[in-house]
Write a protein that holds these residues in place. Structure first.
Motif, PDB file in Angstrom:
ATOM      1  N   ASP A   1      37.361   8.009  28.882  1.00  0.00           N
ATOM      2  CA  ASP A   1      38.538   8.407  28.102  1.00  0.00           C
ATOM      3  C   ASP A   1      38.750   7.484  26.904  1.00  0.00           C
ATOM      4  OD1 ASP A   1      38.994  10.525  29.808  1.00  0.00           O
ATOM      5  OD2 ASP A   1      40.559   9.489  30.964  1.00  0.00           O
ATOM      6  N   THR A   2      38.543   6.195  27.102  1.00  0.00           N
ATOM      7  CA  THR A   2      38.727   5.226  26.017  1.00  0.00           C
ATOM      8  C   THR A   2      37.709   5.451  24.912  1.00  0.00           C
ATOM      9  OG1 THR A   2      39.576   3.598  27.582  1.00  0.00           O
ATOM     10  CG2 THR A   2      38.784   2.756  25.466  1.00  0.00           C
ATOM     11  N   ARG A   3      36.475   5.621  25.307  1.00  0.00           N
ATOM     12  CA  ARG A   3      35.415   5.836  24.310  1.00  0.00           C
ATOM     13  C   ARG A   3      35.574   7.197  23.634  1.00  0.00           C
ATOM     14  NH1 ARG A   3      29.836   6.887  24.860  1.00  0.00           N
ATOM     15  NH2 ARG A   3      28.835   6.226  22.951  1.00  0.00           N
ATOM     16  N   ARG A   4      36.003   8.185  24.375  1.00  0.00           N
ATOM     17  CA  ARG A   4      36.266   9.512  23.806  1.00  0.00           C
ATOM     18  C   ARG A   4      37.333   9.410  22.726  1.00  0.00           C
ATOM     19  NH1 ARG A   4      39.254  14.220  24.154  1.00  0.00           N
ATOM     20  NH2 ARG A   4      38.061  16.136  24.414  1.00  0.00           N
ATOM     21  N   ALA A   5      38.380   8.663  23.002  1.00  0.00           N
ATOM     22  CA  ALA A   5      39.448   8.466  22.015  1.00  0.00           C
ATOM     23  C   ALA A   5      38.911   7.778  20.762  1.00  0.00           C
ATOM     24  CB  ALA A   5      40.594   7.659  22.622  1.00  0.00           C
ATOM     25  N   LYS A   6      37.997   6.835  20.928  1.00  0.00           N
ATOM     26  CA  LYS A   6      37.383   6.149  19.781  1.00  0.00           C
ATOM     27  C   LYS A   6      36.546   7.107  18.946  1.00  0.00           C
ATOM     28  CE  LYS A   6      34.986   2.236  19.643  1.00  0.00           C
ATOM     29  NZ  LYS A   6      34.114   1.130  20.081  1.00  0.00           N
ATOM     30  N   ILE A   7      35.790   7.960  19.614  1.00  0.00           N
ATOM     31  CA  ILE A   7      34.949   8.930  18.916  1.00  0.00           C
ATOM     32  C   ILE A   7      35.825   9.900  18.126  1.00  0.00           C
ATOM     33  CG2 ILE A   7      33.323  10.853  19.220  1.00  0.00           C
ATOM     34  CD1 ILE A   7      32.252   9.306  21.714  1.00  0.00           C
ATOM     35  N   ILE A   8      36.885  10.390  18.759  1.00  0.00           N
ATOM     36  CA  ILE A   8      37.799  11.325  18.093  1.00  0.00           C
ATOM     37  C   ILE A   8      38.502  10.644  16.923  1.00  0.00           C
ATOM     38  CG2 ILE A   8      39.942  12.643  18.400  1.00  0.00           C
ATOM     39  CD1 ILE A   8      38.874  13.301  21.258  1.00  0.00           C
TER      40      ILE A   8
END
Length: 129
Positions: free
Chosen positions: A76-83
């Motif tokens: 979830d944390t990395r997904r937020a960074k990608i977005i």
């Protein structure tokens, strides 16, 4: 231009196996910086391509990003960074360009070139691991 877009999209699809190169679940993969830049480029293209007359691509680059996230399956944390990287790419060009100009067209070409190179490099360097 159409060939560059098709090649870029094809390489993005092929970059999925790179996920296996991550050293561990907690550590970001070695290609993380390139991936964040690629997400930013996709955001820029999501804004610029339709602005410069590619009406058929209104959701193409967003869908490419979604497919990339689906393939990567980040935390979830990395997904937020990608977005956030995607959104930064979109908003940085939305602040500058309201209409398609020669500079905007040049930016599209630059983004396609860099995105193709990054996607290719990720696959070549990390896809076989």
């Amino acid at each position: 231009m159409r060939i560059a877009i098709a090649c870029f999209a094809a390489v993005l699809v092929l970059s999925g196996p790179a996920r296996a190169a991550a050293p561990s679940e907690g550590a970001p993969p070695p290609y993380d910086g390139d991936l964040m830049r690629l997400a930013e480029i996709l955001g820029a293209l999501h804004y610029l391509r339709p602005l410069c007359g590619a009406a058929g691509e209104a959701q193409k680059w967003r869908n490419e990003m979604q497919g990339f996230i689906d393939t990567e399956q980040p935390s979830d944390t990395r997904r937020a960074k990608i977005i956030a990287s995607f959104n930064r790419g979109y908003s940085s060009y939305a602040e500058v360009y309201r209409t398609c100009t020669p500079a905007a067209r040049f930016a599209v070409d630059r983004q396609l070139e860099e995105g193709s190179r990054l996607a290719h490099d990720i696959v070549v360097r990390y896809g076989g691991n």
